[in-house]
Design an enzyme around this catalytic site. Structure first.
Site, short mmCIF file in Angstrom:
data_model
loop_
_atom_site.label_atom_id
_atom_site.label_comp_id
_atom_site.label_asym_id
_atom_site.label_seq_id
_atom_site.Cartn_x
_atom_site.Cartn_y
_atom_site.Cartn_z
N MET A 179 0.85 -1.17 0.00
CA MET A 179 0.00 0.00 0.00
C MET A 179 0.89 1.22 0.00
O MET A 179 1.16 1.75 1.06
CB MET A 179 -0.90 -0.03 1.24
N PRO A 180 1.37 1.62 -1.11
CA PRO A 180 2.16 2.84 -1.12
C PRO A 180 1.29 4.08 -0.95
O PRO A 180 0.17 4.14 -1.43
CB PRO A 180 2.82 2.85 -2.50
N LEU A 181 1.86 5.05 -0.26
CA LEU A 181 1.33 6.41 -0.23
C LEU A 181 2.28 7.21 -1.09
O LEU A 181 3.49 7.19 -0.88
CB LEU A 181 1.31 6.96 1.20
N ILE B 130 0.00 -4.68 -6.53
CA ILE B 130 -0.90 -4.26 -5.45
C ILE B 130 -2.33 -4.21 -5.98
O ILE B 130 -2.55 -4.15 -7.19
CB ILE B 130 -0.49 -2.88 -4.88
N PHE C 198 6.04 6.18 -0.12
CA PHE C 198 6.14 5.63 1.23
C PHE C 198 5.48 4.25 1.19
O PHE C 198 4.31 4.13 0.83
CB PHE C 198 5.40 6.52 2.23
#
Length: 134
Positions: A1-3, A34, A72
């Site tokens: 789960m990238p931000l 993802i 992130f």
């Protein structure tokens, strides 16, 4: 789960900004597998003079079209996976007319316990969300 945080200079249309975000997301989907709905982007436009992005001594010049990207995400991916992601993002943005020298990416890793998706809980820790596989 990238931000993903995306910073650009003002001057692009809303459609172009959406395409930048979508291109980055599509690269992450392709490289990291993802889920589609793991789409968390913050896009910020800045007036001229607020983004400074020199070449770090590599011998090229950036233009005002520079796209500063911060990703992130949870740690554990190989350096090869990260390199593939960087290349995929540059490729997707290149398709949109962003030159390679104008794609700057910072990659920040953390752990499952560093995320809260709402309600003041760390859902990966509580078990409400499964920890993504690498």
């Amino acid at each position: 789960m990238p931000l993903v945080r995306i910073d650009v200079n003002q001057g692009r249309s809303a459609e172009d900004l959406g395409r930048l975000s979508r291109g980055i997301h599509d690269a992450i989907l392709a490289e990291y597998g993802i889920p589609e709905r793991d789409y968390f982007h913050v896009l910020t436009e800045h007036p001229g003079g607020q983004i400074f992005a020199q070449d770090a001594g590599l011998g090229f010049e950036r233009t005002p079209d520079v796209v500063m990207i911060q990703i992130f995400t949870q740690g554990g991916r190989s350096q090869e996976a990260k390199q593939s992601l960087f290349a995929a993002i540059a490729g997707k943005l290149g398709e949109l007319g962003v030159a390679g020298e104008d794609v700057f990416i910072g990659y920040v890793e953390n752990t499952a316990g560093d995320w809260s998706f709402g309600f003041g809980r760390a859902q990966y820790v509580t078990g409400e969300l499964a920890v993504p596989r690498k």
